[in-house]
Design a protein around this motif. Structure first.
Motif, mmCIF file in Angstrom:
data_model
loop_
_atom_site.group_PDB
_atom_site.id
_atom_site.type_symbol
_atom_site.label_atom_id
_atom_site.label_comp_id
_atom_site.label_asym_id
_atom_site.label_seq_id
_atom_site.Cartn_x
_atom_site.Cartn_y
_atom_site.Cartn_z
ATOM 1 N N ILE A 145 12.954 -9.218 -4.641
ATOM 2 C CA ILE A 145 12.653 -8.355 -5.788
ATOM 3 C C ILE A 145 11.394 -8.832 -6.498
ATOM 4 O O ILE A 145 10.521 -8.030 -6.842
ATOM 5 C CB ILE A 145 13.859 -8.307 -6.756
ATOM 6 N N SER A 146 11.266 -10.138 -6.689
ATOM 7 C CA SER A 146 10.076 -10.643 -7.377
ATOM 8 C C SER A 146 8.822 -10.426 -6.528
ATOM 9 O O SER A 146 7.757 -10.092 -7.062
ATOM 10 C CB SER A 146 10.247 -12.118 -7.727
ATOM 11 N N GLU A 147 8.922 -10.591 -5.202
ATOM 12 C CA GLU A 147 7.780 -10.325 -4.325
ATOM 13 C C GLU A 147 7.396 -8.852 -4.364
ATOM 14 O O GLU A 147 6.204 -8.513 -4.390
ATOM 15 C CB GLU A 147 8.103 -10.740 -2.889
ATOM 16 N N THR A 148 8.379 -7.967 -4.382
ATOM 17 C CA THR A 148 8.107 -6.535 -4.439
ATOM 18 C C THR A 148 7.436 -6.171 -5.761
ATOM 19 O O THR A 148 6.492 -5.366 -5.785
ATOM 20 C CB THR A 148 9.416 -5.738 -4.269
ATOM 21 N N LYS A 149 7.895 -6.762 -6.851
ATOM 22 C CA LYS A 149 7.273 -6.484 -8.152
ATOM 23 C C LYS A 149 5.816 -6.934 -8.172
ATOM 24 O O LYS A 149 4.947 -6.226 -8.683
ATOM 25 C CB LYS A 149 8.048 -7.167 -9.271
ATOM 26 N N SER A 150 5.537 -8.121 -7.619
ATOM 27 C CA SER A 150 4.148 -8.591 -7.595
ATOM 28 C C SER A 150 3.300 -7.715 -6.688
ATOM 29 O O SER A 150 2.134 -7.435 -7.001
ATOM 30 C CB SER A 150 4.092 -10.054 -7.152
ATOM 31 N N ASN A 151 3.872 -7.250 -5.582
ATOM 32 C CA ASN A 151 3.151 -6.352 -4.670
ATOM 33 C C ASN A 151 2.844 -5.028 -5.363
ATOM 34 O O ASN A 151 1.736 -4.483 -5.227
ATOM 35 C CB ASN A 151 3.970 -6.135 -3.397
ATOM 36 N N ILE A 152 3.787 -4.517 -6.126
ATOM 37 C CA ILE A 152 3.587 -3.258 -6.849
ATOM 38 C C ILE A 152 2.477 -3.412 -7.884
ATOM 39 O O ILE A 152 1.603 -2.548 -8.005
ATOM 40 C CB ILE A 152 4.897 -2.797 -7.511
ATOM 41 N N SER A 153 2.482 -4.510 -8.617
ATOM 42 C CA SER A 153 1.434 -4.709 -9.624
ATOM 43 C C SER A 153 0.068 -4.860 -8.964
ATOM 44 O O SER A 153 -0.939 -4.360 -9.478
ATOM 45 C CB SER A 153 1.754 -5.912 -10.492
ATOM 46 N N GLN A 154 0.007 -5.511 -7.797
ATOM 47 C CA GLN A 154 -1.255 -5.650 -7.071
ATOM 48 C C GLN A 154 -1.740 -4.284 -6.587
ATOM 49 O O GLN A 154 -2.935 -3.963 -6.705
ATOM 50 C CB GLN A 154 -1.068 -6.590 -5.887
ATOM 51 N N LEU A 155 -0.834 -3.452 -6.075
ATOM 52 C CA LEU A 155 -1.219 -2.111 -5.620
ATOM 53 C C LEU A 155 -1.677 -1.237 -6.791
ATOM 54 O O LEU A 155 -2.619 -0.446 -6.647
ATOM 55 C CB LEU A 155 -0.053 -1.449 -4.882
ATOM 56 N N LYS A 156 -1.032 -1.376 -7.938
ATOM 57 C CA LYS A 156 -1.462 -0.606 -9.114
ATOM 58 C C LYS A 156 -2.872 -0.988 -9.535
ATOM 59 O O LYS A 156 -3.674 -0.129 -9.885
ATOM 60 C CB LYS A 156 -0.488 -0.826 -10.274
#
Length: 156
Positions: A83-94
């Protein structure tokens, strides 16, 4: 009448069975008797209780429960990590989307600001052989509604 007597008998039984001290102050006799009882109980030697050995099925059950609890904790930690990796990936994509959007806006502004209408007209008439439309070739239509226009004939 019988019920009233039954209730009274219960009250009398309770009074004789339990002795209550009315009021908020205890007598001195009761006050001094309580500590003596406690000291007598403390002075009595404690009996040692022999602990029975745990049976093999009970030990196996405890071991299995402990292993299951550890496995569940590890699975929970793995899910939290994902979950934490997915959140960081989402913020990077944004942030990437924001960067690309700002680049697209700047390029679009540059394209629209460098548009030279005289150059376009010159290229269209000289190189491509296009001709300016005459007044007879232009047809005007009256719109009844502002949102859209219905076309009933082909446009020449």
């Amino acid at each position: 009448m019988r019920q009233a007597r039954g209730v009274q008998n219960d009250i009398v039984r309770n009074r004789t069975y339990h002795q209550y001290v009315m009021g908020n102050v205890a007598t001195k006799e009761d006050y001094y008797e309580q500590p003596q009882r406690r000291t007598e109980q403390r002075m009595q030697p404690k009996k040692q209780v022999r602990q029975e050995a745990m049976s093999a099925p009970y030990v196996l059950f405890l071991v299995a429960a402990a292993i299951l609890a550890v496995c569940m904790c590890v699975a929970y930690l793995n899910i939290q990590l994902e979950i934490s990796e997915t959140k960081s990936n989402i913020s990077q994509l944004k942030s990437t989307i924001d960067t690309v959007t700002s680049q697209n806006d700047s390029i679009d502004y540059e394209i629209n600001s460098n548009m030279d209408l005289e150059y376009i007209y010159k290229t269209a008439t000289e190189e491509l052989g296009m001709v300016q439309a005459s007044k007879e070739q232009i047809s005007l239509y009256d719109q009844t509604e502002k949102e859209y226009m219905k076309q009933f004939h082909t446009i020449p």
